[in-house]
Design a protein around this motif. Structure first.
Motif, PDB file in Angstrom:
ATOM      1  N   TYR A  30       0.825  -1.201   0.000  1.00 34.79           N
ATOM      2  CA  TYR A  30       0.000   0.000   0.000  1.00 34.79           C
ATOM      3  C   TYR A  30       0.862   1.255   0.000  1.00 34.79           C
ATOM      4  O   TYR A  30       0.627   2.190  -0.771  1.00 34.79           O
ATOM      5  N   PHE A  31       1.878   1.301   0.862  1.00 30.44           N
ATOM      6  CA  PHE A  31       2.735   2.481   0.932  1.00 30.44           C
ATOM      7  C   PHE A  31       3.551   2.669  -0.345  1.00 30.44           C
ATOM      8  O   PHE A  31       3.763   3.793  -0.800  1.00 30.44           O
ATOM      9  N   GLU A  32       4.016   1.566  -0.951  1.00 31.67           N
ATOM     10  CA  GLU A  32       4.737   1.682  -2.221  1.00 31.67           C
ATOM     11  C   GLU A  32       3.832   2.219  -3.314  1.00 31.67           C
ATOM     12  O   GLU A  32       4.236   3.081  -4.101  1.00 31.67           O
ATOM     13  N   GLN A  33       2.610   1.734  -3.355  1.00 31.96           N
ATOM     14  CA  GLN A  33       1.651   2.205  -4.362  1.00 31.96           C
ATOM     15  C   GLN A  33       1.330   3.677  -4.143  1.00 31.96           C
ATOM     16  O   GLN A  33       1.266   4.460  -5.095  1.00 31.96           O
ATOM     17  N   ARG A  34       1.150   4.083  -2.907  1.00 33.72           N
ATOM     18  CA  ARG A  34       0.859   5.481  -2.596  1.00 33.72           C
ATOM     19  C   ARG A  34       2.029   6.380  -2.983  1.00 33.72           C
ATOM     20  O   ARG A  34       1.835   7.466  -3.535  1.00 33.72           O
ATOM     21  N   ASN A  35       3.255   5.923  -2.730  1.00 41.20           N
ATOM     22  CA  ASN A  35       4.434   6.708  -3.098  1.00 41.20           C
ATOM     23  C   ASN A  35       4.560   6.834  -4.614  1.00 41.20           C
ATOM     24  O   ASN A  35       4.919   7.901  -5.121  1.00 41.20           O
ATOM     25  N   ARG A  36       4.285   5.744  -5.354  1.00 43.24           N
ATOM     26  CA  ARG A  36       4.327   5.819  -6.817  1.00 43.24           C
ATOM     27  C   ARG A  36       3.303   6.818  -7.338  1.00 43.24           C
ATOM     28  O   ARG A  36       3.582   7.597  -8.242  1.00 43.24           O
ATOM     29  N   TYR A  37       2.109   6.807  -6.750  1.00 43.70           N
ATOM     30  CA  TYR A  37       1.055   7.737  -7.161  1.00 43.70           C
ATOM     31  C   TYR A  37       1.477   9.182  -6.898  1.00 43.70           C
ATOM     32  O   TYR A  37       1.297  10.054  -7.742  1.00 43.70           O
ATOM     33  N   LYS A  38       2.056   9.436  -5.734  1.00 44.75           N
ATOM     34  CA  LYS A  38       2.493  10.795  -5.404  1.00 44.75           C
ATOM     35  C   LYS A  38       3.622  11.242  -6.315  1.00 44.75           C
ATOM     36  O   LYS A  38       3.678  12.399  -6.722  1.00 44.75           O
ATOM     37  N   GLU A  39       4.556  10.338  -6.659  1.00 42.56           N
ATOM     38  CA  GLU A  39       5.637  10.689  -7.574  1.00 42.56           C
ATOM     39  C   GLU A  39       5.081  11.074  -8.935  1.00 42.56           C
ATOM     40  O   GLU A  39       5.517  12.058  -9.530  1.00 42.56           O
ATOM     41  N   ARG A  40       4.107  10.306  -9.442  1.00 44.83           N
ATOM     42  CA  ARG A  40       3.479  10.649 -10.720  1.00 44.83           C
ATOM     43  C   ARG A  40       2.780  11.999 -10.634  1.00 44.83           C
ATOM     44  O   ARG A  40       2.836  12.797 -11.562  1.00 44.83           O
ATOM     45  N   GLU A  41       2.141  12.257  -9.510  1.00 45.49           N
ATOM     46  CA  GLU A  41       1.448  13.526  -9.325  1.00 45.49           C
ATOM     47  C   GLU A  41       2.450  14.680  -9.324  1.00 45.49           C
ATOM     48  O   GLU A  41       2.215  15.714  -9.949  1.00 45.49           O
ATOM     49  N   TYR A  42       3.579  14.521  -8.645  1.00 43.86           N
ATOM     50  CA  TYR A  42       4.598  15.575  -8.611  1.00 43.86           C
ATOM     51  C   TYR A  42       5.183  15.795  -9.994  1.00 43.86           C
ATOM     52  O   TYR A  42       5.445  16.930 -10.387  1.00 43.86           O
TER      53      TYR A  42
END
Length: 80
Positions: free
Chosen positions: A28-40
């Motif tokens: 879950y945390f890895e997926q959330r971090n990937r999503y935030k990186e794409r957003e940035y």
């Protein structure tokens, strides 16, 4: 004997459950971090592609320093 076997099964199930929860949490945390990186990255791209329309407008409007002859002269014709 029956109590010992039940405890053993329960201990193995508890260990399995704890490992599953830990793995899901990590996922879950890895997926959330990937999503935030794409957003940035998308925000950075938007900032790079930002067009300052006011600056473009002032750059393309005729300035008072140019001569009136240059402003009023027709575009040169191009023969093909």
């Amino acid at each position: 004997m029956e109590k010992k076997q039940t405890d053993s099964v329960q201990n193995r199930f508890t260990a399995y459950l704890m490992a599953a929860v830990t793995n899901k949490r990590i996922s879950y945390f890895e997926q959330r971090n990937r999503y935030k990186e794409r957003e940035y990255i998308q925000v950075d791209l938007l900032e790079k592609n930002h067009v300052d329309f006011e600056a473009q407008y002032h750059a393309t409007t005729p300035s008072s320093s140019r001569s009136s002859a240059a402003r009023n002269s027709p575009m040169p014709s191009v023969e093909i």
